[in-house]
Design an enzyme around this catalytic site. Structure first.
Site, mmCIF file in Angstrom:
data_model
loop_
_atom_site.group_PDB
_atom_site.id
_atom_site.type_symbol
_atom_site.label_atom_id
_atom_site.label_comp_id
_atom_site.label_asym_id
_atom_site.label_seq_id
_atom_site.Cartn_x
_atom_site.Cartn_y
_atom_site.Cartn_z
ATOM 1 N N ASP A 120 28.653 -19.886 -44.283
ATOM 2 C CA ASP A 120 29.723 -19.395 -43.415
ATOM 3 C C ASP A 120 30.579 -20.522 -42.830
ATOM 4 O O ASP A 120 31.548 -20.249 -42.113
ATOM 5 C CB ASP A 120 29.138 -18.587 -42.240
ATOM 6 C CG ASP A 120 28.544 -17.260 -42.689
ATOM 7 O OD1 ASP A 120 28.815 -16.834 -43.832
ATOM 8 O OD2 ASP A 120 27.810 -16.651 -41.885
ATOM 9 N N LYS A 178 33.215 -15.062 -36.288
ATOM 10 C CA LYS A 178 33.678 -14.130 -37.332
ATOM 11 C C LYS A 178 32.942 -12.811 -37.215
ATOM 12 O O LYS A 178 31.819 -12.729 -36.698
ATOM 13 C CB LYS A 178 33.488 -14.716 -38.737
ATOM 14 C CG LYS A 178 32.031 -15.045 -39.142
ATOM 15 C CD LYS A 178 31.220 -13.891 -39.697
ATOM 16 C CE LYS A 178 29.786 -14.302 -40.013
ATOM 17 N NZ LYS A 178 28.862 -13.161 -40.171
ATOM 18 N N ALA A 231 28.175 -16.052 -36.798
ATOM 19 C CA ALA A 231 28.326 -17.395 -37.372
ATOM 20 C C ALA A 231 28.606 -18.458 -36.321
ATOM 21 O O ALA A 231 29.380 -19.387 -36.548
ATOM 22 C CB ALA A 231 29.405 -17.415 -38.464
ATOM 23 N N GLY A 246 24.796 -13.106 -35.530
ATOM 24 C CA GLY A 246 25.483 -12.520 -36.680
ATOM 25 C C GLY A 246 26.982 -12.719 -36.626
ATOM 26 O O GLY A 246 27.745 -12.053 -37.321
HETATM 27 O O1 C5P Z 1 23.967 -20.504 -45.840
HETATM 28 P P1 C5P Z 1 23.184 -20.204 -44.607
HETATM 29 O O2 C5P Z 1 22.325 -21.377 -44.184
HETATM 30 O O3 C5P Z 1 23.990 -19.664 -43.483
HETATM 31 O O4 C5P Z 1 22.184 -19.040 -45.015
HETATM 32 C C1 C5P Z 1 21.067 -18.712 -44.243
HETATM 33 C C2 C5P Z 1 20.125 -17.830 -45.045
HETATM 34 O O5 C5P Z 1 20.723 -16.524 -45.232
HETATM 35 C C3 C5P Z 1 19.820 -18.307 -46.456
HETATM 36 O O6 C5P Z 1 18.746 -19.216 -46.462
HETATM 37 C C4 C5P Z 1 19.461 -17.012 -47.169
HETATM 38 O O7 C5P Z 1 18.155 -16.602 -46.875
HETATM 39 C C5 C5P Z 1 20.411 -16.000 -46.514
HETATM 40 N N1 C5P Z 1 21.642 -15.835 -47.285
HETATM 41 C C6 C5P Z 1 21.602 -15.125 -48.479
HETATM 42 N N2 C5P Z 1 22.753 -14.966 -49.206
HETATM 43 C C7 C5P Z 1 23.927 -15.486 -48.763
HETATM 44 C C8 C5P Z 1 24.002 -16.193 -47.549
HETATM 45 C C9 C5P Z 1 22.831 -16.355 -46.822
HETATM 46 O O8 C5P Z 1 20.544 -14.656 -48.898
HETATM 47 N N3 C5P Z 1 25.019 -15.304 -49.499
#
Ligand code: C5P
Length: 306
Positions: free
Chosen positions: A136, A9, A100, A98
């Site tokens: 994601d 993405k 995903a 970046g």
């Molecule tokens: O959900 P995911 O594991 O991909 O997120 C990785 C990190 O990115 C989270 O631990 C957080 O620090 C940051 N994040 C965030 N806000 C979001 C998505 C991700 O701060 N909406």
């Protein structure tokens, strides 16, 4: 054996709002699925094993922390069965880039194991499991173009016309997503927004961006592309500014950091222009590789099953 193809993405809008008590940020996140994708193959195995090939695969963890392995365990646990699968990932999505890629492999593993184990899991259950794996992951199941609210997992599909042409420039090494969000909060605090990071109002999808997507107009889309994490990614990796400049000089309609970076994305007028931008980026010496691709494309789907 089941092989699933899953897209990467790019965020055509990444509006970052306040820091929530759970450590995530509220988003207005317009996901756009591109044809650059990974292949995940699931075969009968004992326990969950994982192998990986392709660019950057030496950076991919092969233990139970990998989202593909976690997806297999989560699906098996939901159905109360043992997780027995040998997963193999053919990487094309830049690792920690970046785009995903890890989330895509998690989504692909859900679909692949569901087919291999003949579970017929309803789409809404797969979506729930995906949301627990990462912000994601649900979008990688859905594909197309969608608005993600909450931390990105509450999805609304968006209407889009035609095909948009993109170039992605791969940087050396990755960037940590949590580190980029932290840098975004730090830069905002330094600049003074009038709010603490906890109080920032929820961001909204930009109506001009939605209209550009619905019209299939790359020039209008170029004007509306926006990534609130871009300044933070460039602050942590100042050389990205050179890559962005090189793509713009080569005729890209717009240049932006993809998600939390360090991959950079360039919107092209058409497929031919995209080839020229990719060539110029490779020659500029400001990136490790440049890939031409297009979108939107569908989400994770079984390609072959035997
Ligand atoms: O959900 P995911 O594991 O991909 O997120 C990785 C990190 O990115 C989270 O631990 C957080 O620090 C940051 N994040 C965030 N806000 C979001 C998505 C991700 O701060 N909406």
């Amino acid at each position: 054996m089941v092989t699933v193809r899953v897209p990467a993405k790019v965020n055509v809008q990444l509006g970052v709002g306040g820091l929530r008590p759970d450590g995530f940020h509220d988003l207005a996140n317009v996901f756009f699925a591109v044809a650059l994708g990974d292949l995940v193959t699931a075969r009968q195995g004992e326990g969950v094993t994982l192998t990986c090939e392709g660019p950057g695969s030496d950076q991919v963890p092969l233990d139970d922390s990998n989202l593909a392995a976690r997806a297999a365990y989560a699906l098996a646990a939901h159905h109360g069965i043992e997780a027995n699968v040998a997963l193999h990932i053919e990487k094309a999505i830049p690792v920690a880039g970046g785009m995903a890629g890890g989330s895509a492999d998690g989504a692909a593993a859900l679909v692949a194991c569901d087919a291999l184990w003949e579970l017929g899991t309803p789409a809404e259950v797969l979506h729930g499991l995906a949301a627990e794996l990462g912000s994601d992951v649900p979008f990688a199941l859905l594909g197309g173009v969608a608005l993600g609210r909450g931390r990105g997992e509450i999805l609304t599909p968006l209407p889009v016309e035609g095909t948009f042409h993109w170039v992605f420039a791969v940087a050396d090494g990755g960037l940590s997503t949590p580190a980029v969000y932290r840098e975004c909060d730090r830069l905002r605090a330094e600049a003074g927004t009038g709010y603490t990071s906890e109080e920032l109002p929820d961001p909204d999808a930009d109506p001009a961006l939605l209209a550009a997507l619905a019209a299939g107009d790359p020039i209008l889309l170029a004007d509306a592309l926006a990534n609130d994490l871009q300044a933070a990614a460039v602050s942590l990796r100042p050389s990205l500014a050179d890559t962005l400049r090189a793509g713009t000089a080569a005729g890209a309609l717009a240049a932006l950091v993809s998600g939390s970076g360090p991959t950079t994305a360039f919107l092209a007028k058409d497929a031919e222009a995209a080839e020229g931008i990719a060539r110029a980026l490779r020659e500029s010496g400001t990136c490790r590789a440049a890939h031409v691709t297009y979108g939107p494309v569908p989400g994770a789907a079984v390609r072959t099953s035997a």
